[in-house]
Design an enzyme around this catalytic site. Structure first.
Site, PDB file in Angstrom:
ATOM      1  N   TRP A 122     -24.471  62.265 -38.003  1.00 26.81           N
ATOM      2  CA  TRP A 122     -25.067  61.875 -39.281  1.00 26.81           C
ATOM      3  C   TRP A 122     -23.912  61.318 -40.086  1.00 26.81           C
ATOM      4  O   TRP A 122     -22.972  62.046 -40.407  1.00 26.81           O
ATOM      5  CB  TRP A 122     -25.661  63.111 -39.948  1.00 26.81           C
ATOM      6  CG  TRP A 122     -26.634  62.836 -41.030  1.00 26.81           C
ATOM      7  CD1 TRP A 122     -27.885  62.324 -40.892  1.00 26.81           C
ATOM      8  CD2 TRP A 122     -26.462  63.091 -42.430  1.00 26.81           C
ATOM      9  NE1 TRP A 122     -28.511  62.255 -42.110  1.00 26.81           N
ATOM     10  CE2 TRP A 122     -27.662  62.718 -43.077  1.00 26.81           C
ATOM     11  CE3 TRP A 122     -25.437  63.607 -43.202  1.00 26.81           C
ATOM     12  CZ2 TRP A 122     -27.858  62.826 -44.441  1.00 26.81           C
ATOM     13  CZ3 TRP A 122     -25.637  63.720 -44.562  1.00 26.81           C
ATOM     14  CH2 TRP A 122     -26.827  63.340 -45.176  1.00 26.81           C
ATOM     15  N   ASN A 142     -18.105  68.344 -35.580  1.00 23.49           N
ATOM     16  CA  ASN A 142     -18.918  68.494 -36.797  1.00 23.49           C
ATOM     17  C   ASN A 142     -17.972  68.904 -37.910  1.00 23.49           C
ATOM     18  O   ASN A 142     -17.131  69.772 -37.699  1.00 23.49           O
ATOM     19  CB  ASN A 142     -19.932  69.631 -36.661  1.00 23.49           C
ATOM     20  CG  ASN A 142     -21.111  69.235 -35.831  1.00 23.49           C
ATOM     21  OD1 ASN A 142     -21.204  68.103 -35.375  1.00 23.49           O
ATOM     22  ND2 ASN A 142     -22.005  70.180 -35.627  1.00 23.49           N
ATOM     23  N   GLY A 143     -18.158  68.332 -39.086  1.00 21.89           N
ATOM     24  CA  GLY A 143     -17.328  68.729 -40.220  1.00 21.89           C
ATOM     25  C   GLY A 143     -16.547  67.553 -40.765  1.00 21.89           C
ATOM     26  O   GLY A 143     -16.918  66.397 -40.552  1.00 21.89           O
ATOM     27  N   GLU A 174     -39.579  73.158 -57.773  1.00 26.50           N
ATOM     28  CA  GLU A 174     -39.681  73.137 -56.315  1.00 26.50           C
ATOM     29  C   GLU A 174     -40.770  72.151 -55.866  1.00 26.50           C
ATOM     30  O   GLU A 174     -40.604  71.405 -54.897  1.00 26.50           O
ATOM     31  CB  GLU A 174     -39.938  74.558 -55.786  1.00 26.50           C
ATOM     32  CG  GLU A 174     -40.198  74.685 -54.302  1.00 26.50           C
ATOM     33  CD  GLU A 174     -39.127  74.073 -53.397  1.00 26.50           C
ATOM     34  OE1 GLU A 174     -38.051  73.721 -53.872  1.00 26.50           O
ATOM     35  OE2 GLU A 174     -39.419  73.911 -52.195  1.00 26.50           O
ATOM     36  N   LYS A 197     -31.134  68.670 -42.306  1.00 27.66           N
ATOM     37  CA  LYS A 197     -31.633  70.036 -42.453  1.00 27.66           C
ATOM     38  C   LYS A 197     -30.556  70.986 -42.954  1.00 27.66           C
ATOM     39  O   LYS A 197     -30.813  71.871 -43.743  1.00 27.66           O
ATOM     40  CB  LYS A 197     -32.189  70.519 -41.107  1.00 27.66           C
ATOM     41  CG  LYS A 197     -32.830  71.904 -41.163  1.00 27.66           C
ATOM     42  CD  LYS A 197     -34.045  71.911 -42.071  1.00 27.66           C
ATOM     43  CE  LYS A 197     -34.608  73.287 -42.289  1.00 27.66           C
ATOM     44  NZ  LYS A 197     -35.485  73.320 -43.482  1.00 27.66           N
TER      45      LYS A 197
HETATM   46  C1  F6R Z   1     -35.261  71.035 -49.593  1.00 30.54           C
HETATM   47  C2  F6R Z   1     -34.242  71.648 -48.777  1.00 30.54           C
HETATM   48  C3  F6R Z   1     -32.851  71.697 -49.308  1.00 30.54           C
HETATM   49  C4  F6R Z   1     -32.201  73.038 -48.947  1.00 30.54           C
HETATM   50  C5  F6R Z   1     -30.725  73.045 -49.377  1.00 30.54           C
HETATM   51  C6  F6R Z   1     -30.074  74.373 -49.072  1.00 30.54           C
HETATM   52  O1  F6R Z   1     -36.511  71.078 -48.987  1.00 30.54           O
HETATM   53  O2  F6R Z   1     -34.501  72.103 -47.694  1.00 30.54           O
HETATM   54  O3  F6R Z   1     -32.823  71.476 -50.677  1.00 30.54           O
HETATM   55  O4  F6R Z   1     -32.908  74.051 -49.584  1.00 30.54           O
HETATM   56  O5  F6R Z   1     -30.029  72.036 -48.717  1.00 30.54           O
HETATM   57  O6  F6R Z   1     -30.125  74.675 -47.714  1.00 30.54           O
HETATM   58  P1  F6R Z   1     -29.913  76.138 -47.189  1.00 30.54           P
HETATM   59  O7  F6R Z   1     -31.037  76.964 -47.698  1.00 30.54           O
HETATM   60  O8  F6R Z   1     -29.918  76.023 -45.696  1.00 30.54           O
HETATM   61  O9  F6R Z   1     -28.605  76.616 -47.739  1.00 30.54           O
END
Ligand code: F6R
Length: 609
Positions: A74, A100-101, A482, A604
């Site tokens: 990515w 990665n990183g 949200e 994600k």
């Molecule tokens: C929105 C979404 C992102 C994550 C955010 C934090 O639908 O998924 O806003 O909530 O990137 O990700 P986590 O929870 O994995 O730290």
């Protein structure tokens, strides 16, 4: 975000690495590549775009070998073109790496490699310096070269390395980016995420920061920075591989929306005894320790931060401790007033979000106790926390978070009530009625899911809008935020959420004939105020769709449409009212023919700053 896979054994490395990368597709990527060691020669293939392009280009049998690494990229440094895809090779073609990183000092290293070694770089990436650095340091012992390279690298990395002259070993290193090793029979695996290896093994080692892993087909050896061998416990993954399948659903997002009754039930179930007491297995806070907490900082990003906003209300209301929600990327740089009496609550679905992890570390350095809410066992956030409560959502694949959000909320209710109960700040009657309300939420969410047809109709009416507003008061503010994020992520429609009382301080200037408002009006004690807000925007000819509890019929008189949710206590509405909003965003995105599970520009798990 990028994914890493590696395999060594007697099977087809190409098949296994590609299938692992396929299982990481949900992380988001824009190019992919694979390197196979075949009889002491590295075969390399990289393609931009879909994984299918890479699969097509590596179909021929000559691409077969029993050891290889692969990567989905990515773009961060350099555009998503084939040259910038991983694996990267050293100039002499003997070393291949996947990374990665971010290598923070890559410019310095690159200049040194060009000046001192005459290296010609083939890509614009920071990652290529790792391959080139190991290449110039390699003198016949891959492990020595990797260790020497790592000592010069600054930043965050999970790196998989192979060498044409060493067909029996994959080496991997980790610092601040997730990495696991999978244990097979007569073969072993390497990956950034568990789903990559789940079709092959459930037994894994979680690799920790600063560790070096040497993987052969019969063995996985883990060493610390000083090359002391580490005995690591095998983690058995208990969640089902089919949880990462769409099943009967068209998209993961829809599946995950419909999994919420189950996720909420499971997250509650394990922690509530028959007589309504809360048992928190991963949280060891004693009454004295709770009494000692004088401030709570909640840190998180995106959707998890919206759960955190609701957490502020819950901690203040039930545990009577001042609480603040801080966006993790701001918290880490603003020198917050944290000390030994601070509880830092980190919320993260993936447990690998770089900003959240760094905020956690900052709070820890300052002496705070760290309590995390996380969906991934073995993730960095979970491992670096003093106390952890796992959401029982199962793997969340769609980029737009849904079931992680509602299960994070459940954890926040339970923790706040647990603390309040220990402190004696929640009266018995209030406690009992809330526990009863929480137990009913899975069924109430199910009821809302049954209104999908009505929501689909509304989606047909509104998906052509260019701008949508969400307003609410009290706990509806977090829900509005949200709901608005969900809509923009997957439809790309511009949306804006604001506390309803704040409208008249500026934003109301945008309201004109036909401006669409989703009005969250689920808080009984603020209901009258919301009716006035609706009148206010209706007077400016806005189109109003309200979300209210069944039985609140006055809202129908002032709104154009109403989505009803089942009756429930104000305190638990966030768990229920978000569900029709998720469905609405989903159906609007569907009508707009968006790539719902993988919206553009989003990943994600955001493991870079
Ligand atoms: C929105 C979404 C992102 C994550 C955010 C934090 O639908 O998924 O806003 O909530 O990137 O990700 P986590 O929870 O994995 O730290």
């Amino acid at each position: 975000m990028c994914g890493i896979v590696g395999y060594i054994g007697t099977g087809s490395a190409k098949e296994i690495v590609l299938s692992g990368l396929k299982n990481l597709e949900y992380r988001g990527y824009d190019s992919a590549g694979i390197a196979i060691n075949k009889k002491g020669k590295l075969l390399l293939r990289k393609e931009s775009g879909e994984l299918e392009n890479l699969i097509a280009k590596t179909r021929k049998a000559e691409f077969d070998g029993n050891m290889g690494i692969g990567h989905t990229r990515w773009a961060t440094h350099g555009s998503p073109i084939r040259e910038n895809a991983h694996p990267h090779l050293s100039a002499d073609g003997r070393i291949a790496i996947v990374h990665n990183g971010i290598i923070e000092n890559y410019i310095e290293l690159k200049n040194m490699l060009i000046k001192d070694h005459g290296i010609e770089f083939r890509s614009e990436t920071d990652s290529e310096v790792i391959a080139q650095l190991i290449g110039v340091l390699y003198e016949g012992n891959l492990l020595d070269a990797v260790r020497a390279a790592v000592s010069r690298m600054r930043g965050a990395y999970a790196v998989g390395i192979i060498c044409s002259e060493d067909p029996d070993t994959i080496i991997a290193v980790r610092k601040d980016a997730p990495l696991i090793a999978g244990i097979g029979e007569g073969c072993n695996y390497l990956a950034s995420d568990i789903p990559a290896v789940l079709s092959y093994t459930r037994d894994i080692y979680v690799i920790e920061n600063g560790e070096i892993v040497v993987i052969t087909k019969d063995d996985i050896k883990i060493y610390d920075e000083d090359m002391t061998r580490i005995g690591r416990e095998v983690m058995r993954v208990t969640w089902d591989a089919t949880a990462a399948d769409k099943g009967e659903y068209e998209d993961f997002m829809k599946k995950e929306i419909f999994e919420q009754p189950d996720g909420v039930r499971k997250t509650l179930g394990r922690r509530l005894t028959n007589d309504g007491e809360i048992k928190l297995d991963g949280i060891k806070l004693s009454k004295e320790e709770i009494d000692n907490i004088d401030r709570i900082y909640i840190v998180a990003c995106g959707t998890a931060a919206h759960a955190g906003i609701q957490g502020v209300t819950l901690f203040e209301k039930f545990a009577k401790i001042p609480a603040e929600m801080d966006i993790a990327s701001e918290f880490r740089y603003r020198n917050p007033l944290v000390n030994e009496r601070t509880l830092c609550v980190c919320i993260s679905q993936s447990g690998e979000t770089s900003d959240t992890l760094e905020a956690l570390r900052e709070a820890k350095r300052k002496g705070a106790r760290i309590l995390s809410i996380c969906n991934v066992v073995g993730s960095s956030v979970a491992r670096e926390s003093d106390d952890v409560m796992f959401t029982e959502a199962g793997p969340e694949i769609a980029v737009a978070s849904t079931k992680a959000y509602t299960t994070q909320l459940v954890c926040l209710y339970l923790i706040a009530l647990y603390m309040g109960r220990k402190k004696g700040t929640v009266p018995d009657e209030k406690y009992a009625s809330l526990i009863a309300e929480l137990r009913q939420t899975p069924d109430k969410i199910k009821e809302v899911l049954k209104t999908e047809k009505q929501i689909e109709k509304l989606a047909e009416q509104f998906y052509i809008k260019e701008q949508i507003f969400y307003i609410g008061r009290g706990m509806d503010v977090g829900t509005a935020l949200e709901a608005s994020l969900k809509l923009k992520e997957i439809t790309y429609i511009n949306s804006f959420a604001i506390g309803a009382g704040e409208l008249k301080h500026g934003t109301i200037a945008l309201v004109r004939n036909g401006t669409l408002f989703f009005v969250l009006a689920t808080q009984d004690k603020l209901y009258e105020k919301m009716l006035s807000n609706i009148e206010e925007i209706k007077a400016r000819k806005a189109h109003v769709v309200s979300i209210a509890k069944k039985g609140n019929s006055r809202v129908a008189k002032v709104s154009d449409e109403v989505i009803y949710i089942p009756e429930c206590a104000d305190d638990v509405t966030p768990l229920i009212a978000i569900v029709p909003m998720q469905l609405l965003a989903y159906h609007m995105a569907k009508l707009l023919k968006r790539n719902i599970d993988k919206p553009r520009n989003l990943a994600k798990s955001v493991t870079v700053e």
